[in-house]
Design a protein around this motif. Structure first.
Motif, short mmCIF file in Angstrom:
data_model
loop_
_atom_site.label_atom_id
_atom_site.label_comp_id
_atom_site.label_asym_id
_atom_site.label_seq_id
_atom_site.Cartn_x
_atom_site.Cartn_y
_atom_site.Cartn_z
N SER A 258 0.57 -9.62 -0.87
CA SER A 258 1.13 -8.74 0.16
C SER A 258 1.55 -7.40 -0.43
O SER A 258 2.13 -7.34 -1.51
CB SER A 258 2.34 -9.41 0.81
OG SER A 258 1.97 -10.62 1.45
N LEU A 259 1.30 -6.33 0.31
CA LEU A 259 1.67 -4.98 -0.14
C LEU A 259 2.47 -4.25 0.94
O LEU A 259 3.68 -4.33 0.98
CB LEU A 259 0.41 -4.20 -0.55
CG LEU A 259 -0.22 -4.67 -1.87
CD1 LEU A 259 -1.58 -4.03 -2.10
CD2 LEU A 259 0.71 -4.35 -3.04
N GLY A 260 1.81 -3.50 1.83
CA GLY A 260 2.54 -2.72 2.82
C GLY A 260 3.12 -3.56 3.94
O GLY A 260 2.54 -4.55 4.36
N VAL A 261 4.30 -3.14 4.45
CA VAL A 261 4.99 -3.86 5.52
C VAL A 261 5.48 -2.86 6.57
O VAL A 261 5.97 -1.78 6.22
CB VAL A 261 6.22 -4.62 4.97
CG1 VAL A 261 7.00 -5.27 6.10
CG2 VAL A 261 5.80 -5.65 3.94
N ILE A 262 5.35 -3.23 7.84
CA ILE A 262 5.97 -2.45 8.90
C ILE A 262 6.43 -3.40 10.00
O ILE A 262 5.76 -4.39 10.32
CB ILE A 262 5.02 -1.39 9.47
CG1 ILE A 262 5.80 -0.38 10.32
CG2 ILE A 262 3.87 -2.01 10.25
CD1 ILE A 262 5.04 0.89 10.60
N VAL B 74 0.26 0.69 5.59
CA VAL B 74 0.15 0.42 7.02
C VAL B 74 1.04 1.39 7.80
O VAL B 74 2.11 1.79 7.34
CB VAL B 74 0.54 -1.05 7.32
CG1 VAL B 74 1.97 -1.34 6.90
CG2 VAL B 74 0.30 -1.40 8.77
N ALA B 75 0.55 1.79 8.97
CA ALA B 75 1.30 2.68 9.86
C ALA B 75 1.09 2.22 11.29
O ALA B 75 0.07 1.62 11.62
CB ALA B 75 0.87 4.13 9.68
N LYS C 198 -4.44 0.81 8.74
CA LYS C 198 -4.26 0.17 7.43
C LYS C 198 -5.24 0.76 6.43
O LYS C 198 -6.43 0.89 6.71
CB LYS C 198 -4.48 -1.34 7.55
CG LYS C 198 -4.37 -2.11 6.22
CD LYS C 198 -4.35 -3.62 6.46
CE LYS C 198 -5.66 -4.15 7.01
NZ LYS C 198 -6.74 -4.13 5.98
N THR C 199 -4.72 1.12 5.25
CA THR C 199 -5.59 1.61 4.18
C THR C 199 -6.15 0.45 3.38
O THR C 199 -5.54 -0.62 3.29
CB THR C 199 -4.83 2.56 3.25
OG1 THR C 199 -3.65 1.92 2.76
CG2 THR C 199 -4.44 3.83 3.98
N ILE D 281 -0.02 6.02 4.15
CA ILE D 281 -0.66 6.43 5.40
C ILE D 281 0.43 6.69 6.44
O ILE D 281 1.46 6.00 6.47
CB ILE D 281 -1.64 5.34 5.90
CG1 ILE D 281 -2.35 5.77 7.17
CG2 ILE D 281 -0.92 4.01 6.10
CD1 ILE D 281 -3.52 4.86 7.55
N ALA D 282 0.21 7.71 7.27
CA ALA D 282 1.19 8.02 8.31
C ALA D 282 0.50 8.70 9.48
O ALA D 282 -0.46 9.48 9.30
CB ALA D 282 2.30 8.92 7.77
#
Length: 563
Positions: free
Chosen positions: A250-254, A309-310, A324-325, A362-363
């Motif tokens: 797991s990496l990005g979280v939103i 993630v955005a 998601k990148t 990313i945004a």
């Protein structure tokens, strides 16, 4: 996409690029944001730990009305404990200049820091920091006097053992008025027993011996901590259902309300394992349904190496979509929210077609204030060794700007976005926020083993309105609050969120482009805990601060650029 639509789409894309006017320049050096990042080897990376890098946060830590900037930092394998680089906290003087105040602010921890997320976890009016680490995470409580204190152990968070903390998000998942904490973990990494480059099939890329992983390394598990309301947290991971899907990289979280039921859900971008979507059951538990929702794999049903993630409503249909990148050779994912807890990967149809870049931060940001969210992506490869190998990939890569055409598609505007988009970088974290008070968000990039970048748009745009929220019954940071701005028959939505991007934190102040309109017809706020509120005929050109339950809001006009 039907062939009959292609000529029309291409014509619209060409027209949009011809008339779109943005001009981003890098102002980091002249602003004083010059501290160098340190993270692993410069010319080779022997372990995956040296590749993931750090995040950045844009937030007003001292409450003076100006956004400050925090950069997590790292170390090297050769450094002894305590010898690594320190974090950087840049104070904004309100005139476009910054000074690093990390030392007097008591932000002195070293080691393999990773991500950062922000929230006022104790509701005392001062935003706090959670910095994830390889080792143990650190919770910095904001004292309110310009300094922070390490409250990790006193807050009940682990200070022993070794975890590879990655993305994080404060989220009031049970809507009790106190923000809880979701922490992702990347790899269960044991450096002593990790293979060296080239030792097995997971340590070779395009015939080049490289660091190993994540495949072939043990997967980690994510953690959810409940805020007890007294400054402490309790690990509720198992009973909340977070352990049910098993291990992931797991990496990005939103965290955001993706199904419009008023309760925050959690999305996790995963590397070479299915990404996760936790639906909030409203009873303190979650159901993981990433596969069923269509956000675990790409449009072909293939695994992806998800990074950042955005979330935003990019097409104006009233539902939050997910971007998601991913690793080099893949598209940036764009999952359109179809409603009914179903998403469709529309990356190809939407025009996100740059394949040879490796995406991180990313945004969504409205670069020209036309009311449509554009997309900015930080890129940079993981293997510095490729610079000498000549494999067709580069270690330094451009930051990409996609222009939202307002019809569900994007056009690659990188080449026309100004000189800041013509520079290749080893970028990782990315966050947005208005650093100079002119009402338009800057784009802040953390560059691995280099100085940061701050991208500022010099071209004139449309009218805009910024909204800042303060919770009273709800959590003080207003995380999870949704703002709807109505103008000219359109309804634009956004939510206050903690974490997101890659390891990073955007400003809590929400930015709404109004185009030619000089006022918003209506501004509505749906608070996580209290009743909704609304105001009519809110003029553009200002930041409004709305306190939950108050009949009136505070107003601060945008300042002139360069003041």
């Amino acid at each position: 996409m039907r062939a009959t639509l292609l000529p029309t789409l291409f014509a619209m894309t060409a027209f949009a690029l011809e008339v779109w006017r943005v001009q981003f320049v890098d102002i980091a050096a002249v602003s004083g944001l010059t501290g160098k990042n340190v993270y692993g080897g410069l010319h080779r990376k022997d372990y995956i730990l040296e590749t993931t890098g750090n995040g950045v946060a844009v937030f007003d830590y001292d409450g003076d009305g100006y956004e400050d900037v925090f950069f997590a930092n790292g170390t090297t394998l050769q450094a002894k404990p305590g010898e690594g680089a320190r974090p950087q906290l840049y104070h904004n003087d309100g005139h476009g200049h910054f000074a690093n105040v990390a030392e007097p602010a008591a932000l002195r921890d070293t080691g393999w820091a990773q991500g950062v997320c922000v929230a006022d976890y104790d509701n005392d009016g001062h935003p706090d920091l959670l910095v994830t680490h390889y080792g143990h995470n650190v919770l910095y409580r904001n004292r309110g006097d310009g300094t922070f204190e390490d409250r990790t152990e006193k807050a009940g968070l682990p200070v022993t053992g070794t975890r590879y903390g990655s993305g994080c998000s404060f989220v009031d998942y049970d809507r009790d008025g106190f923000v809880d904490l979701f922490v992702a973990n990347y790899v269960d990494l044991d450096l002593v027993n990790t293979p060296r480059p080239g030792q097995n099939g997971f340590c070779v890329w395009k015939g080049l011996p490289v660091m190993c992983g994540p495949r072939g390394l043990p997967m980690a598990r994510n953690i959810l901590y409940h805020n007890n309301g007294n400054g402490t947290f309790t690990d509720v991971t198992e009973r909340a259902g977070i352990l049910a899907p098993g291990g992931r990289y797991s990496l990005g979280v939103i965290a955001a309300d993706f199904d419009n039921d008023g309760w925050p859900d959690i999305y996790v971008a995963c590397d070479m394992t299915p990404s996760l979507l936790f639906w909030n059951r409203h009873d303190g538990t979650f159901a993981e349904r990433g596969v069923e929702a269509g956000v675990a794999y790409n449009f072909d049903g293939q695994l992806q190496a998800g990074m950042g993630v955005a979330a935003a409503d990019y097409d104006g249909d009233g539902r939050l979509d997910i971007a998601k990148t991913n690793f080099s050779g893949d598209l940036t994912s764009l999952f359109h929210n179809d409603g009914g807890r179903i998403f469709t990967d529309v990356s190809r149809e939407a025009g996100l077609r740059a394949r040879q870049l490796l995406g991180w931060g990313i945004a969504f940001v409205d670069a020209d204030d036309d009311g449509w969210k554009d997309l900015v992506i930080a890129n940079g490869h993981v293997y510095p060794e490729i610079e000498r190998a000549k494999l067709g990939d580069t270690y330094l890569q451009p930051t990409v700007l996609y222009h939202n055409l307002g019809n569900g598609t994007f056009a690659d505007a990188t080449a026309t976005g100004g000189p800041a988009f013509l520079t290749a970088r080893p970028a990782r974290g990315l966050a947005v926020g208005d650093l100079d008070g002119d009402g338009r968000p800057e784009i802040v990039l953390l560059n691995m083993n280099a100085a940061p970048s701050v991208l500022r748009n010099l071209a004139p745009g449309g009218h805009a309105l910024n909204v800042r929220l303060v919770g009273t019954k709800s959590n003080r940071s207003a995380i999870g609050a949704r703002v709807t701005v109505s103008v000219g028959g359109r309804r634009m939505i956004d939510e206050v969120a903690s974490g997101g991007s890659y390891y990073s934190q955007n400003s809590f102040t929400l930015h709404f482009g109004l185009g030619a309109a000089q006022a918003a017809d209506r501004v509505e706020v749906r608070w996580p805990k209290g009743p909704a509120q609304e105001w009519k005929d809110v003029r553009a050109g200002q930041t409004v601060t709305i306190t939950e339950g108050a009949a009136k809001f505070e107003s601060k006009p945008f300042e002139r650029v360069g003041k």
